[in-house]
Motif scaffolding. Structure first.
Motif, PDB file in Angstrom:
ATOM      1  N   ASN A   3       0.829  -1.196   0.000  1.00 33.60           N
ATOM      2  CA  ASN A   3       0.000   0.000   0.000  1.00 33.60           C
ATOM      3  C   ASN A   3       0.870   1.255   0.000  1.00 33.60           C
ATOM      4  O   ASN A   3       0.458   2.319  -0.435  1.00 33.60           O
ATOM      5  CB  ASN A   3      -0.905  -0.013   1.228  1.00 33.60           C
ATOM      6  N   LEU A   4       2.098   1.096   0.505  1.00 34.97           N
ATOM      7  CA  LEU A   4       3.043   2.207   0.563  1.00 34.97           C
ATOM      8  C   LEU A   4       4.413   1.706   0.148  1.00 34.97           C
ATOM      9  O   LEU A   4       4.918   0.720   0.697  1.00 34.97           O
ATOM     10  CB  LEU A   4       3.101   2.783   1.981  1.00 34.97           C
ATOM     11  N   ASP A   5       5.013   2.365  -0.837  1.00 38.02           N
ATOM     12  CA  ASP A   5       6.364   2.031  -1.292  1.00 38.02           C
ATOM     13  C   ASP A   5       7.210   3.296  -1.308  1.00 38.02           C
ATOM     14  O   ASP A   5       6.846   4.296  -1.944  1.00 38.02           O
ATOM     15  CB  ASP A   5       6.334   1.430  -2.696  1.00 38.02           C
ATOM     16  N   ILE A   6       8.334   3.241  -0.599  1.00 37.71           N
ATOM     17  CA  ILE A   6       9.266   4.359  -0.535  1.00 37.71           C
ATOM     18  C   ILE A   6      10.616   3.859  -1.033  1.00 37.71           C
ATOM     19  O   ILE A   6      11.107   2.821  -0.589  1.00 37.71           O
ATOM     20  CB  ILE A   6       9.419   4.877   0.912  1.00 37.71           C
ATOM     21  N   GLY A  58      14.203  10.633  -4.443  1.00 35.95           N
ATOM     22  CA  GLY A  58      13.488   9.406  -4.148  1.00 35.95           C
ATOM     23  C   GLY A  58      12.047   9.453  -4.606  1.00 35.95           C
ATOM     24  O   GLY A  58      11.575  10.478  -5.146  1.00 35.95           O
ATOM     25  N   THR A  59      11.337   8.360  -4.384  1.00 36.15           N
ATOM     26  CA  THR A  59       9.940   8.248  -4.815  1.00 36.15           C
ATOM     27  C   THR A  59       9.057   7.723  -3.690  1.00 36.15           C
ATOM     28  O   THR A  59       9.512   6.993  -2.808  1.00 36.15           O
ATOM     29  CB  THR A  59       9.806   7.294  -6.020  1.00 36.15           C
ATOM     30  N   ILE A  60       7.780   8.114  -3.740  1.00 36.88           N
ATOM     31  CA  ILE A  60       6.753   7.603  -2.823  1.00 36.88           C
ATOM     32  C   ILE A  60       5.563   7.173  -3.672  1.00 36.88           C
ATOM     33  O   ILE A  60       5.049   7.962  -4.476  1.00 36.88           O
ATOM     34  CB  ILE A  60       6.293   8.676  -1.815  1.00 36.88           C
ATOM     35  N   ASP A  61       5.132   5.921  -3.498  1.00 37.91           N
ATOM     36  CA  ASP A  61       3.940   5.412  -4.164  1.00 37.91           C
ATOM     37  C   ASP A  61       2.938   4.980  -3.100  1.00 37.91           C
ATOM     38  O   ASP A  61       3.297   4.231  -2.179  1.00 37.91           O
ATOM     39  CB  ASP A  61       4.269   4.224  -5.068  1.00 37.91           C
ATOM     40  N   ILE A  62       1.702   5.456  -3.215  1.00 38.86           N
ATOM     41  CA  ILE A  62       0.632   5.085  -2.290  1.00 38.86           C
ATOM     42  C   ILE A  62      -0.467   4.400  -3.080  1.00 38.86           C
ATOM     43  O   ILE A  62      -1.029   4.991  -4.020  1.00 38.86           O
ATOM     44  CB  ILE A  62       0.088   6.318  -1.550  1.00 38.86           C
ATOM     45  N   ASP A  63      -0.743   3.163  -2.735  1.00 41.67           N
ATOM     46  CA  ASP A  63      -1.773   2.376  -3.418  1.00 41.67           C
ATOM     47  C   ASP A  63      -1.528   2.330  -4.933  1.00 41.67           C
ATOM     48  O   ASP A  63      -2.455   2.454  -5.731  1.00 41.67           O
ATOM     49  CB  ASP A  63      -3.160   2.948  -3.120  1.00 41.67           C
ATOM     50  N   GLY A  64      -0.260   2.155  -5.304  1.00 42.32           N
ATOM     51  CA  GLY A  64       0.090   2.028  -6.711  1.00 42.32           C
ATOM     52  C   GLY A  64       0.164   3.326  -7.476  1.00 42.32           C
ATOM     53  O   GLY A  64       0.440   3.327  -8.676  1.00 42.32           O
TER      54      GLY A  64
END
Length: 352
Positions: A3-6, A58-64
């Motif tokens: 659900n969360l990717d950092i 960097g990157t942050i992805d929330i729920d894809g």
């Protein structure tokens, strides 16, 4: 699916690096406890995730969906994140119901959309809807703050040390109610805390920030039993550290030959075990020649009711003292001679 990717997240203020290349994934429906001492970067990471601060890299992805990355910074309101601050921050001029629906579209605010359902979810009666926040206890206000965060059905809920202002008894009751509500809602959550017991008891997983770096992320039992550094071992609970050597796959120290919980190369090490692994008994007729048993003298006792911390001096190595944790009903006296033995595996750290 996470659900969360950092990935590779960095942040500096006035040339001072606060976050150093953070990589972290949180699975859907997981409560992640983000743990660390003051100044470790916990609050900065929370603010960057919420969109209150812009990441340097960097990157942050929330729920894809990517919400932060090179040339990209979605504002807070576009990230679908529920936020619960330390003090709850309820509006005193609004009722409980109006606080809960505050962030919803106008039509849903007028209809008090899901207010009764959300109050039930956080363990409060529906009759509280018309009360003013000032009529609630601190713990009840924090539950209302959680209901407000859950009202828009967010993808992710961020909790910023939400129990720190509560007294000990209310803190335990409130945090369990919050954990139950998050689980019932199926929410993915990140709890920021510096309280080790809170992180271990609430988190499905615990991630530890140390001087802006993520040094370990694991389930609470693995983090506690197998911390990756001696500093982390001493931060997460109490640790007994003794000099020793790894020989033929075991740790050898003043407490004998002890099994390793994690394999380690041979050579000089610091041996780490937890105080509750040290089992003590009245000396009786036992001697230090008994296999795995050592004689010691009690030099101080700190009694806490349900348990006690006992300071011990080893008979065969009086220059070394250590602490055992024992049940409160079995608390030896200062000056008493006891036998001790170690249960379970230990962790070894290479000496610098």
């Amino acid at each position: 699916m996470s659900n969360l990717d950092i990935h590779g997240l960095t942040k500096s203020f006035d040339g001072h690096a606060v976050l150093h290349g953070i990589d972290l994934s949180v699975e859907r429906g997981t409560l992640l406890a983000l743990l660390g001492p003051s100044g470790s970067g916990k609050t900065t990471l929370l603010r960057v995730l919420c969109g209150f601060e812009r990441a340097d890299a960097g990157t942050i992805d929330i729920d894809g969906r990517r919400v932060a990355g090179p040339g990209l910074h979605l504002p807070s309101e576009a990230r679908r994140i529920g936020y619960v601050p330390q003090e709850g921050a309820l509006f005193p001029h609004l009722s409980v119901a109006d606080n809960i629906v505050f962030g919803l579209p106008r039509a849903q605010r007028r209809a008090r959309h899901r207010v009764a359902e959300l109050l039930e979810l956080v363990g409060l009666p529906a009759s509280y809807a018309d009360r003013a926040p000032q009529q609630l206890s601190g713990g009840q206000q924090q539950r209302v703050a959680l209901a407000r965060a859950l009202a828009p059905a967010p993808t992710l809920v961020m909790l910023d040390e939400p129990f720190s202002s509560l007294d000990a008894t209310l803190r335990i009751e409130t945090r369990q109610a919050v954990a139950d509500a998050l689980a019932a809602a199926g929410a993915t959550a990140v709890l920021v805390t510096h309280d080790q017991s809170e992180a271990l008891s609430l988190g499905h997983e615990v991630a530890v920030l140390w001087r802006g770096k993520l040094i370990q992320s694991a389930t609470p039992d693995v983090l506690y039993r197998r911390p990756v550094s001696r500093e982390l071992a001493s931060f997460v609970g109490d640790a007994v550290l003794l000099p020793g050597n790894v020989e033929n796959g075991a740790a050898v120290c003043h407490l004998g030959r002890l099994p390793l919980a994690v394999p380690h190369a041979e050579g000089p090490v610091d041996v780490m075990l937890r105080p509750e692994q040290i089992r003590i008994a009245p000396a009786g007729s036992a001697t230090q020649d008994d296999a795995g048993t050592h004689l010691a003298t009690v030099h101080d006792v700190s009694f806490f009711g349900q348990d006690a911390s006992v300071g011990l001096t080893l008979t065969e190595a009086p220059q070394f003292t250590l602490r055992a944790r024992v049940p409160g009903h079995f608390c030896p006296h200062v000056g008493e001679r006891v036998t001790l033995r170690v249960e379970g595996g230990v962790v070894a750290y290479s000496r610098p």
